[in-house]
Design an enzyme around this catalytic site. Sequence first.
Site, short mmCIF file in Angstrom:
data_model
loop_
_atom_site.label_atom_id
_atom_site.label_comp_id
_atom_site.label_asym_id
_atom_site.label_seq_id
_atom_site.Cartn_x
_atom_site.Cartn_y
_atom_site.Cartn_z
N ASP A 1 0.73 46.21 -22.46
CA ASP A 1 1.62 46.87 -23.82
C ASP A 1 0.95 46.39 -24.79
OD1 ASP A 1 3.18 47.17 -25.86
OD2 ASP A 1 5.17 46.58 -24.86
N GLU B 1 -20.70 26.05 -25.53
CA GLU B 1 -20.15 25.94 -24.26
C GLU B 1 -20.71 27.10 -23.55
OE1 GLU B 1 -15.96 25.92 -23.37
OE2 GLU B 1 -15.93 25.77 -25.62
N CYS C 1 -14.42 23.19 -26.48
CA CYS C 1 -14.37 23.61 -28.10
C CYS C 1 -14.41 22.49 -28.89
CB CYS C 1 -12.95 24.39 -28.07
SG CYS C 1 -12.99 25.86 -26.93
N THR D 1 -8.54 37.16 -24.94
CA THR D 1 -8.58 36.22 -26.00
C THR D 1 -10.06 35.89 -26.49
OG1 THR D 1 -8.65 34.41 -24.74
CG2 THR D 1 -6.62 34.82 -25.42
N HIS E 1 -7.48 24.06 -33.68
CA HIS E 1 -8.32 24.92 -32.91
C HIS E 1 -7.41 26.16 -32.47
CE1 HIS E 1 -10.50 26.64 -29.48
NE2 HIS E 1 -9.69 26.14 -28.65
N ASN F 1 -11.17 34.30 -29.86
CA ASN F 1 -11.70 32.80 -29.82
C ASN F 1 -13.12 32.64 -29.66
OD1 ASN F 1 -11.93 30.03 -29.07
ND2 ASN F 1 -10.84 30.21 -27.06
N SER G 1 -10.98 21.90 -24.00
CA SER G 1 -10.45 21.98 -22.71
C SER G 1 -11.22 20.75 -21.74
CB SER G 1 -10.44 23.24 -21.82
OG SER G 1 -9.46 24.07 -22.24
P1 HMG Z 1 -1.17 36.37 -20.18
O1 HMG Z 1 -0.63 36.42 -18.75
O2 HMG Z 1 -2.06 37.52 -20.17
O3 HMG Z 1 -0.11 36.81 -21.12
O4 HMG Z 1 -1.76 34.92 -20.33
P2 HMG Z 1 1.60 36.57 -21.12
O5 HMG Z 1 2.20 37.40 -20.33
O6 HMG Z 1 1.58 35.14 -21.14
O7 HMG Z 1 1.79 36.86 -22.59
C1 HMG Z 1 1.10 36.40 -23.84
C2 HMG Z 1 2.23 36.10 -25.00
O8 HMG Z 1 2.65 37.26 -25.36
C3 HMG Z 1 3.79 35.68 -24.27
O9 HMG Z 1 4.01 34.87 -25.45
C4 HMG Z 1 4.55 36.64 -24.12
O10 HMG Z 1 5.97 36.55 -24.14
C5 HMG Z 1 4.15 37.88 -25.25
P3 HMG Z 1 4.97 33.44 -25.35
O11 HMG Z 1 5.93 33.57 -24.56
O12 HMG Z 1 3.95 32.70 -25.04
O13 HMG Z 1 5.10 33.17 -26.97
N1 HMG Z 1 4.05 39.21 -24.98
C6 HMG Z 1 4.57 40.10 -25.58
N2 HMG Z 1 5.09 40.13 -26.94
C7 HMG Z 1 5.48 41.27 -27.28
N3 HMG Z 1 5.67 42.30 -26.65
C8 HMG Z 1 5.08 42.51 -25.45
C9 HMG Z 1 4.55 41.45 -24.79
N4 HMG Z 1 4.26 41.12 -23.63
C10 HMG Z 1 3.78 39.75 -23.50
N5 HMG Z 1 5.24 43.75 -24.97
C11 HMG Z 1 -2.95 33.36 -21.72
C12 HMG Z 1 -1.76 34.38 -21.86
C13 HMG Z 1 -3.05 32.57 -22.80
C14 HMG Z 1 -2.56 32.30 -20.50
C15 HMG Z 1 -4.25 33.76 -21.30
O14 HMG Z 1 -4.83 34.65 -22.17
C16 HMG Z 1 -5.35 32.80 -20.91
O15 HMG Z 1 -5.49 32.43 -19.77
N6 HMG Z 1 -6.19 32.43 -21.96
C17 HMG Z 1 -7.36 31.76 -21.86
C18 HMG Z 1 -6.92 30.27 -21.87
C19 HMG Z 1 -6.20 29.78 -23.15
O16 HMG Z 1 -6.73 30.48 -24.29
N7 HMG Z 1 -5.80 28.70 -23.31
C20 HMG Z 1 -5.13 28.01 -24.83
C21 HMG Z 1 -5.16 26.70 -24.80
S1 HMG Z 1 -6.50 25.85 -23.93
C22 HMG Z 1 -7.72 26.00 -25.14
O17 HMG Z 1 -7.48 26.36 -26.25
C23 HMG Z 1 -9.27 25.72 -24.94
C24 HMG Z 1 -10.06 26.90 -24.90
O18 HMG Z 1 -10.15 27.41 -26.25
C25 HMG Z 1 -11.45 26.66 -24.13
C26 HMG Z 1 -12.12 25.44 -24.51
O19 HMG Z 1 -11.60 24.43 -25.09
O20 HMG Z 1 -13.50 25.40 -24.35
C27 HMG Z 1 -9.68 28.18 -24.10
#
Ligand code: HMG
Length: 445
Positions: A31, A83, A120, A163, A244, A328, A364
């Site tokens: 969606d 990274e 990061c 992302t 971040h 990101n 991370s």
């Molecule tokens: P996902 O399963 O794709 O998404 O994973 P989801 O189903 O959790 O949905 C995301 C959000 O959209 C949720 O909002 C849903 O409710 C909403 P929340 O409940 O969290 O507020 N949503 C909707 N809203 C409106 N209409 C809709 C709809 N559908 C869903 N139809 C996840 C999301 C972030 C887990 C994934 O993208 C991921 O694995 N990302 C990579 C890891 C990441 O970014 N982690 C963040 C913290 S760690 C970090 O920042 C370090 C990093 O930068 C690396 C480093 O340090 O090197 C990643």
Amino acid sequence: MAEVGIDGIEIRTGKLKLDLPGTFAPAQGDDPEKFTKGLGLYTSSLPDVYEDIVTMAANASHRLLDRKDLSLSDIGRIDVATESAFDKSKPVSTYVAGCLEQVFEDDLHHANKGERKFACVAGTQALDDAYNWIRAGRNQGRKALVIATDTALYERDDPGESTQGAGAVAMLIDENPDLVAFSDAQGYGSADETDFLKPNQQFPSVDGKRSMQVYLARMREAMEDFERNGGDTHPDNFALIPFHTPFPGMVRRAAALGFRHCIRGTEVEEEVADEIGHQPRETEFDSHDAFLEAQKEYTETLTETNMYEEWYAETIEPTLAISRYVGNWYTGSVHIARAAGLQEALEDGRDLTGRQLLVGSYGSGAQAEIHAEAIQPGWEDEISQLNIDEQVENRRDITFDEYEQIHDVHNHDESIEMDPLTTPDGEFVFDGWGRMGERKYSYVE
Ligand code: HMG
């Protein structure tokens, strides 16, 4: 002792644009509102075939040095935080220096070069190293160039694919800086975590949902450590709070918990108590779980108050203005949040000289760092010279087929051939592999 901080900044985005709700969502069967409303993202930046972490870093640095009217002998140190490195021995900073030496008259033979790694947070750690080098007086009047550069790509069909992003932020660190001066007080929250890692591979292994919990836990620890070390976190102290930003939805969560933490025991908590009551205290509950539940409810109610909405609109929302359109950038992400916040403030005519930023970095694996920065009198001139909005606007919109190919190209696979989708113009480009497996670069007029 003179203030030390960021004297100038330049940002370089990858030249391709992936429309998340328009192109990516339908192809993946998602969606579109998951991106716009859930994650808070509209488009991602991706590098063209001839772009990579070196070209983006070198192009940002070239513009920065030109704009500041510097020669290479003014630079005593180059640290690249990334990274996405493609070599375990030769640091990316040597490639960047090689590029810069193609276009400047002098050289960087006496600059100390290195590479910083901690996911990061490494960009902020490299700023810290530069600060310490200058404060120790070992810079001999020279400046440090700190560059955060990444191609933040995930395995195809990994949830993190939504992302993605790519770009570089080059920062000049100096005494009496024009943009921001760093505080001495810092706070850390650090623990051995396996939430996101890249064990000898270009695309990360990720436990996405857990990574969000780890981000929040480490950030809270860093905030407490910052306070223990003399940092005052009263929300009125800060004009902007760049975090971040792996995606804006993550910052939405972090900001709510951060605000709740910072108002605790202050007159702000009292003021809002008339409307929503006081924050739950653990001693009032029979179990930890009951306390956590009450805290969650309080936080949700707090974020619906006018006071919170006004604070968020002024202090947090502006920092997300670039990230929403580029995704990101890993090491560069918190630094584009700072730039975005200041750029929005400039457009809104806010007078920020002398005001403070509270900067929340995170990597991370995992570590968070918090420090404050004082906004300097030259900030408006510095920020008005950024051209990132123009770069974002001029990116080439790609189809899903093109996206699939470009994603493969950036896995550093030498066998993949693809024609560029854009034409280089006055920039460094990747132009093939050398006899020892090195990557080669040239400058295209
Ligand atoms: P996902 O399963 O794709 O998404 O994973 P989801 O189903 O959790 O949905 C995301 C959000 O959209 C949720 O909002 C849903 O409710 C909403 P929340 O409940 O969290 O507020 N949503 C909707 N809203 C409106 N209409 C809709 C709809 N559908 C869903 N139809 C996840 C999301 C972030 C887990 C994934 O993208 C991921 O694995 N990302 C990579 C890891 C990441 O970014 N982690 C963040 C913290 S760690 C970090 O920042 C370090 C990093 O930068 C690396 C480093 O340090 O090197 C990643």
